[in-house]
Design a protein around this motif. Structure first.
Motif, PDB file in Angstrom:
ATOM      1  N   THR A 175      -5.075   7.273 -15.152  1.00  0.00           N
ATOM      2  CA  THR A 175      -5.500   7.438 -13.546  1.00  0.00           C
ATOM      3  C   THR A 175      -4.072   7.154 -13.090  1.00  0.00           C
ATOM      4  O   THR A 175      -3.396   6.145 -13.254  1.00  0.00           O
ATOM      5  CB  THR A 175      -6.469   6.188 -13.668  1.00  0.00           C
ATOM      6  OG1 THR A 175      -7.704   6.608 -14.264  1.00  0.00           O
ATOM      7  CG2 THR A 175      -7.035   6.047 -12.055  1.00  0.00           C
TER       8      THR A 175
ATOM      9  N   ASP B 187      -3.038   5.378  -9.316  1.00  0.00           N
ATOM     10  CA  ASP B 187      -3.566   4.529  -8.352  1.00  0.00           C
ATOM     11  C   ASP B 187      -2.881   5.268  -6.951  1.00  0.00           C
ATOM     12  O   ASP B 187      -1.825   4.803  -6.723  1.00  0.00           O
ATOM     13  CB  ASP B 187      -3.092   3.050  -8.450  1.00  0.00           C
ATOM     14  CG  ASP B 187      -3.811   2.272  -7.133  1.00  0.00           C
ATOM     15  OD1 ASP B 187      -4.485   2.675  -6.542  1.00  0.00           O
ATOM     16  OD2 ASP B 187      -3.265   1.230  -7.135  1.00  0.00           O
TER      17      ASP B 187
ATOM     18  N   LYS C  39      -1.690   5.740  -3.706  1.00  0.00           N
ATOM     19  CA  LYS C  39      -1.557   4.919  -2.478  1.00  0.00           C
ATOM     20  C   LYS C  39      -0.166   4.747  -1.799  1.00  0.00           C
ATOM     21  O   LYS C  39       0.696   5.117  -2.437  1.00  0.00           O
ATOM     22  CB  LYS C  39      -1.840   3.213  -3.029  1.00  0.00           C
ATOM     23  CG  LYS C  39      -0.802   2.759  -4.115  1.00  0.00           C
ATOM     24  CD  LYS C  39      -1.150   1.656  -4.738  1.00  0.00           C
ATOM     25  CE  LYS C  39      -0.005   0.994  -5.684  1.00  0.00           C
ATOM     26  NZ  LYS C  39      -0.177  -0.129  -6.377  1.00  0.00           N
TER      27      LYS C  39
ATOM     28  N   GLU D 198       5.446   4.129 -10.788  1.00  0.00           N
ATOM     29  CA  GLU D 198       4.238   4.745 -10.372  1.00  0.00           C
ATOM     30  C   GLU D 198       4.507   6.162  -9.963  1.00  0.00           C
ATOM     31  O   GLU D 198       3.956   6.913 -10.005  1.00  0.00           O
ATOM     32  CB  GLU D 198       3.307   3.875  -9.107  1.00  0.00           C
ATOM     33  CG  GLU D 198       2.774   2.621  -9.689  1.00  0.00           C
ATOM     34  CD  GLU D 198       2.235   1.723  -8.803  1.00  0.00           C
ATOM     35  OE1 GLU D 198       1.158   1.275  -8.851  1.00  0.00           O
ATOM     36  OE2 GLU D 198       2.613   1.706  -7.644  1.00  0.00           O
TER      37      GLU D 198
ATOM     38  N   LYS E  47      -7.041   8.564  -7.900  1.00  0.00           N
ATOM     39  CA  LYS E  47      -8.076   8.015  -7.186  1.00  0.00           C
ATOM     40  C   LYS E  47      -7.589   7.037  -6.035  1.00  0.00           C
ATOM     41  O   LYS E  47      -6.446   6.388  -6.142  1.00  0.00           O
ATOM     42  CB  LYS E  47      -8.495   6.846  -8.081  1.00  0.00           C
ATOM     43  CG  LYS E  47      -9.540   7.438  -9.190  1.00  0.00           C
ATOM     44  CD  LYS E  47     -10.303   6.376  -9.917  1.00  0.00           C
ATOM     45  CE  LYS E  47     -11.213   7.181 -10.697  1.00  0.00           C
ATOM     46  NZ  LYS E  47     -12.290   6.025 -11.623  1.00  0.00           N
ATOM     47  N   TRP E  48      -8.415   7.012  -4.710  1.00  0.00           N
ATOM     48  CA  TRP E  48      -7.630   6.173  -3.425  1.00  0.00           C
ATOM     49  C   TRP E  48      -8.868   5.819  -2.720  1.00  0.00           C
ATOM     50  O   TRP E  48     -10.138   6.369  -2.915  1.00  0.00           O
ATOM     51  CB  TRP E  48      -6.769   6.995  -2.874  1.00  0.00           C
ATOM     52  CG  TRP E  48      -7.356   8.289  -2.509  1.00  0.00           C
ATOM     53  CD1 TRP E  48      -7.849   8.456  -1.072  1.00  0.00           C
ATOM     54  CD2 TRP E  48      -7.414   9.721  -2.974  1.00  0.00           C
ATOM     55  NE1 TRP E  48      -8.218   9.846  -0.776  1.00  0.00           N
ATOM     56  CE2 TRP E  48      -7.866  10.616  -1.900  1.00  0.00           C
ATOM     57  CE3 TRP E  48      -7.154  10.225  -4.311  1.00  0.00           C
ATOM     58  CZ2 TRP E  48      -8.521  12.027  -2.291  1.00  0.00           C
ATOM     59  CZ3 TRP E  48      -7.463  11.567  -4.268  1.00  0.00           C
ATOM     60  CH2 TRP E  48      -7.802  12.379  -3.444  1.00  0.00           C
TER      61      TRP E  48
ATOM     62  N   GLU F 262     -11.201  10.899  -5.036  1.00  0.00           N
ATOM     63  CA  GLU F 262     -10.693  11.197  -6.303  1.00  0.00           C
ATOM     64  C   GLU F 262     -10.381  12.893  -6.513  1.00  0.00           C
ATOM     65  O   GLU F 262     -11.177  13.391  -5.933  1.00  0.00           O
ATOM     66  CB  GLU F 262     -11.787  10.920  -7.043  1.00  0.00           C
ATOM     67  CG  GLU F 262     -11.568  10.894  -8.562  1.00  0.00           C
ATOM     68  CD  GLU F 262     -12.568  10.343  -9.739  1.00  0.00           C
ATOM     69  OE1 GLU F 262     -13.149  10.932 -10.518  1.00  0.00           O
ATOM     70  OE2 GLU F 262     -13.011   8.845  -9.379  1.00  0.00           O
TER      71      GLU F 262
END
Length: 134
Positions: free
Chosen positions: A34, A36, A38, A45, A59-60, A93
């Motif tokens: 997953t 993140d 952002k 990341e 996913k956000w 997502e």
């Protein structure tokens, strides 16, 4: 996964986490990671590595999207002119199947997010691990 054949589903559920099951049924096990997705992603990341056939789940929350760049030069320049939109701002997502070995480049195209807000990902896809001999 719907269970149409009770015997198989019971077997799969009971043994899906065992090493023997992983080696015997590699086509049934899908790795997942997953992201993140952002503003202000760290260096770690923004550079991740997964084995081939991993489901990469972005996913956000808020106003973001996911675009795939054609190459590293476009990624570095945040040049979306030849990029492909994979997920719009109307969802929160998106799942990308890392189906081939190499590096894939993603970013958020919302105004300024790629250029100024560290909202991008260089995903390195490696060959599948070789199962241990039994």
């Amino acid at each position: 996964m719907p269970c149409y054949e009770h015997v198989f589903c019971t077997f799969y559920t009971a043994f899906s986490s065992s090493e023997k099951a992983k080696n015997a049924f590699p086509h049934l096990l899908i790795a997942r990671t997953t992201i993140d997705w952002k503003i202000g992603m760290t260096d770690a990341e923004m550079k991740q590595t997964v084995p081939v056939n991993t489901d990469v789940i972005f996913k956000w929350s808020g106003w973001h999207n996911v675009w795939r760049f054609a190459d590293k030069a476009a990624f570095d320049a945040c040049d979306f002119s030849q990029a492909t939109e994979l997920a719009s701002t109307s969802v929160t997502e998106y799942t990308y199947r890392a189906s081939s070995v190499g590096t894939v480049y993603f970013a958020c195209q919302v105004s300024g997010h790629c250029q100024f807000a560290q909202h991008k990902l260089a995903l390195t896809v490696t060959p599948a691990p070789t199962p241990a001999p039994t």
